[in-house]
Design a protein around this motif. Structure first.
Motif, mmCIF file in Angstrom:
data_model
loop_
_atom_site.group_PDB
_atom_site.id
_atom_site.type_symbol
_atom_site.label_atom_id
_atom_site.label_comp_id
_atom_site.label_asym_id
_atom_site.label_seq_id
_atom_site.Cartn_x
_atom_site.Cartn_y
_atom_site.Cartn_z
ATOM 1 N N LEU A 153 -37.789 48.990 -12.256
ATOM 2 C CA LEU A 153 -37.130 48.698 -13.426
ATOM 3 C C LEU A 153 -37.475 47.345 -14.082
ATOM 4 N N GLN A 154 -37.557 46.294 -13.141
ATOM 5 C CA GLN A 154 -37.883 44.943 -13.553
ATOM 6 C C GLN A 154 -39.241 44.890 -14.161
ATOM 7 N N ARG A 155 -40.517 45.866 -13.526
ATOM 8 C CA ARG A 155 -41.541 45.882 -14.133
ATOM 9 C C ARG A 155 -41.534 46.616 -15.427
ATOM 10 N N LEU A 156 -40.850 47.514 -15.878
ATOM 11 C CA LEU A 156 -40.600 48.334 -16.873
ATOM 12 C C LEU A 156 -40.026 47.151 -17.898
ATOM 13 N N GLU A 157 -39.086 46.648 -17.300
ATOM 14 C CA GLU A 157 -38.550 45.498 -18.525
ATOM 15 C C GLU A 157 -39.485 44.375 -18.644
ATOM 16 N N ALA A 158 -40.221 43.990 -17.928
ATOM 17 C CA ALA A 158 -41.269 42.989 -18.173
ATOM 18 C C ALA A 158 -42.636 43.564 -19.160
ATOM 19 N N GLU A 159 -42.474 44.861 -18.998
ATOM 20 C CA GLU A 159 -43.765 45.590 -20.050
ATOM 21 C C GLU A 159 -43.114 45.604 -21.277
ATOM 22 N N VAL A 160 -41.820 46.161 -21.441
ATOM 23 C CA VAL A 160 -41.170 46.105 -22.673
ATOM 24 C C VAL A 160 -41.021 44.836 -23.420
ATOM 25 N N ARG A 161 -40.641 43.738 -22.653
ATOM 26 C CA ARG A 161 -40.776 42.238 -23.236
ATOM 27 C C ARG A 161 -42.071 41.790 -23.647
ATOM 28 N N GLU A 162 -43.015 42.316 -22.679
ATOM 29 C CA GLU A 162 -44.448 41.879 -23.306
ATOM 30 C C GLU A 162 -44.752 42.710 -24.587
ATOM 31 N N SER A 163 -44.588 44.186 -24.345
ATOM 32 C CA SER A 163 -44.731 44.911 -25.670
ATOM 33 C C SER A 163 -44.031 44.184 -26.809
ATOM 34 N N GLU A 164 -42.632 44.043 -26.765
ATOM 35 C CA GLU A 164 -41.841 43.397 -28.016
ATOM 36 C C GLU A 164 -42.406 42.249 -28.262
ATOM 37 N N SER A 165 -42.929 41.268 -27.464
ATOM 38 C CA SER A 165 -43.287 39.891 -27.874
ATOM 39 C C SER A 165 -44.833 40.089 -28.564
ATOM 40 N N ALA A 166 -45.497 41.122 -28.196
ATOM 41 C CA ALA A 166 -46.756 41.468 -28.707
ATOM 42 C C ALA A 166 -46.457 42.009 -30.191
ATOM 43 N N ARG A 167 -45.562 42.696 -30.347
ATOM 44 C CA ARG A 167 -45.174 43.441 -31.762
ATOM 45 C C ARG A 167 -44.923 42.083 -32.523
ATOM 46 N N LEU A 168 -43.849 41.362 -32.056
ATOM 47 C CA LEU A 168 -43.362 40.166 -32.675
ATOM 48 C C LEU A 168 -44.693 39.179 -33.128
ATOM 49 N N ARG A 169 -45.277 38.887 -32.315
ATOM 50 C CA ARG A 169 -46.639 38.207 -32.509
ATOM 51 C C ARG A 169 -47.242 38.839 -33.695
ATOM 52 N N SER A 170 -47.364 39.864 -33.762
ATOM 53 C CA SER A 170 -48.156 40.892 -34.312
ATOM 54 C C SER A 170 -47.755 40.718 -36.068
ATOM 55 N N GLN A 171 -46.383 41.002 -35.904
ATOM 56 C CA GLN A 171 -45.585 40.812 -36.997
ATOM 57 C C GLN A 171 -45.716 39.713 -37.729
ATOM 58 N N LEU A 172 -45.501 38.449 -36.967
ATOM 59 C CA LEU A 172 -45.636 37.066 -37.393
ATOM 60 C C LEU A 172 -46.985 37.000 -37.973
ATOM 61 N N LEU A 173 -48.067 37.400 -37.363
ATOM 62 C CA LEU A 173 -49.570 37.317 -37.991
ATOM 63 C C LEU A 173 -49.343 38.038 -39.355
ATOM 64 N N ASP A 174 -48.903 39.365 -39.653
ATOM 65 C CA ASP A 174 -49.141 39.963 -40.644
ATOM 66 C C ASP A 174 -48.403 39.272 -41.638
ATOM 67 N N GLU A 175 -47.115 38.379 -41.271
ATOM 68 C CA GLU A 175 -46.346 37.931 -42.416
ATOM 69 C C GLU A 175 -46.979 36.718 -42.778
ATOM 70 N N ARG A 176 -47.583 35.962 -41.904
ATOM 71 C CA ARG A 176 -48.470 34.765 -42.222
ATOM 72 C C ARG A 176 -49.615 35.137 -43.097
ATOM 73 N N CYS A 177 -50.373 36.404 -42.905
ATOM 74 C CA CYS A 177 -51.399 36.691 -43.620
ATOM 75 C C CYS A 177 -50.893 36.936 -45.264
ATOM 76 N N GLU A 178 -49.847 37.757 -45.123
ATOM 77 C CA GLU A 178 -49.298 38.216 -46.361
ATOM 78 C C GLU A 178 -48.904 36.927 -47.176
ATOM 79 N N LYS A 179 -48.296 35.919 -46.776
ATOM 80 C CA LYS A 179 -47.863 34.699 -47.129
ATOM 81 C C LYS A 179 -48.917 33.994 -47.613
#
Length: 124
Positions: free
Chosen positions: A52-78
């Motif tokens: 469960l801890q491993r999966l939670e860490a993977e989910v956090r990392e995946s969410e973090s990567a998704r948010l970083r990607s979203q932030l980068l996309d927003e910066r590019c659009e800006k």
């Protein structure tokens, strides 16, 4: 007769002791089995917790990567929007300058048409 009664009592006590020892042995075996089963469930729970801890860490990392990607996309659009605005401003500025040049050319043409011809300059 007293000896026979004492012997019978001793035999009964021995039989009761033997029965109690068997019951104690059975109880210990059941307890050992329960302890073993509890330890196995504990190990399974620990393994599940680690998973469960491993999966939670993977989910956090995946969410973090998704948010970083979203932030980068927003910066590019800006940045693209800012570049478009700059390009629009440059085009507007160039259009205004072109209009001013055209106005000045027209004014020069009018002045040239209205001015009397100049005699050629001598000696130069």
């Amino acid at each position: 007769q007293a000896e026979a009664a004492a012997a019978a009592k001793a035999a009964a006590l021995q039989a009761e002791t033997a029965r109690l020892e068997v019951t104690l042995h059975e109880a210990r075996a059941k307890l050992d089995g329960a302890v073993s089963a509890a330890e196995q469930r504990k190990q399974q729970a620990l393994a599940a917790h680690r998973d469960l801890q491993r999966l939670e860490a993977e989910v956090r990392e995946s969410e973090s990567a998704r948010l970083r990607s979203q932030l980068l996309d927003e910066r590019c659009e800006k940045e693209q929007l800012q570049l478009r605005r700059q390009a629009d401003q440059e085009r507007a500025s160039l259009a205004a300058e072109a209009a001013e040049v055209q106005r000045l050319k027209a004014q020069l043409s009018q002045l040239e048409a209205a001015a009397p011809p100049q005699p050629p300059l001598l000696g130069m």
